[in-house]
Every structure is written in structure tokens, then in C-alpha cells.
Enzyme design. Structure first.
Site, PDB file in Angstrom:
ATOM      1  N   CYS A 203      20.783  19.102  83.060  1.00 36.94           N
ATOM      2  CA  CYS A 203      20.531  18.277  84.240  1.00 36.94           C
ATOM      3  C   CYS A 203      19.032  18.091  84.439  1.00 36.94           C
ATOM      4  O   CYS A 203      18.280  19.034  84.234  1.00 36.94           O
ATOM      5  CB  CYS A 203      21.155  18.907  85.486  1.00 36.94           C
ATOM      6  SG  CYS A 203      22.783  18.204  85.826  1.00 36.94           S
ATOM      7  N   PRO A 204      18.646  16.864  84.774  1.00 37.44           N
ATOM      8  CA  PRO A 204      19.503  15.765  85.214  1.00 37.44           C
ATOM      9  C   PRO A 204      19.986  14.846  84.094  1.00 37.44           C
ATOM     10  O   PRO A 204      20.503  13.773  84.383  1.00 37.44           O
ATOM     11  CB  PRO A 204      18.597  15.003  86.175  1.00 37.44           C
ATOM     12  CG  PRO A 204      17.244  15.121  85.555  1.00 37.44           C
ATOM     13  CD  PRO A 204      17.223  16.530  84.957  1.00 37.44           C
TER      14      PRO A 204
END
Length: 73
Positions: A11-12
Site C-alpha cells: 500500500c498504497p
């Protein structure tokens, strides 16, 4: 169904790949995200709710998460 294989990305990354894909598909289409990053199982559903799309499924597979989203607008 369009599959976004973001396994190995953190992430992201998986969220950004899903957003990019959702922009390219038609309303009503389903996008399946495969992610080995556990935080995606939390972050993607939160974004989907805020963005007004439908969270179809979040499922833990053997070594990754399967997150299925339907584009609503």
C-alpha cells in the site's frame, strides 16, 4: 471481470492500481484485486465506500487477499 494482480506490491500500490483500473472500466463492471499486502484488505474497502462503489467480496486466500469491487458510477 478485470483482474488487478498487485501481489508483491505494498500500500498504497494495490489501491492506486485499483483506482486506475476503475477509471478505465464501464459502470457495472467488476474489478478483482489480488494483494499480498494485508493492509489492502482494510484500505481498499474504506476507499470503495467513500467513493460510492460496491464492495462485493473481501476474502483471504492462502497467501493473498481477494477484493472484488463493482463500479457504480
Amino acid at each position: 471481470m478485470v483482474v488487478v494482480d498487485a501481489r508483491g506490491s505494498y500500500c498504497p500500490g494495490p489501491l492506486m492500481e485499483m483506482i486506475k483500473t476503475l477509471k478505465q472500466v464501464e459502470v457495472g463492471e467488476v474489478v478483482e484485486v489480488l494483494s499480498s499486502d494485508e493492509s489492502s484488505a482494510k484500505d481498499i474497502p474504506e476507499w470503495v465506500k467513500k467513493a460510492g462503489h460496491e464492495l462485493v467480496e473481501v476474502k483471504k486466500e492462502e497467501d493473498y487477499w481477494r477484493i472484488v469491487v463493482k463500479k457504480l458510477k
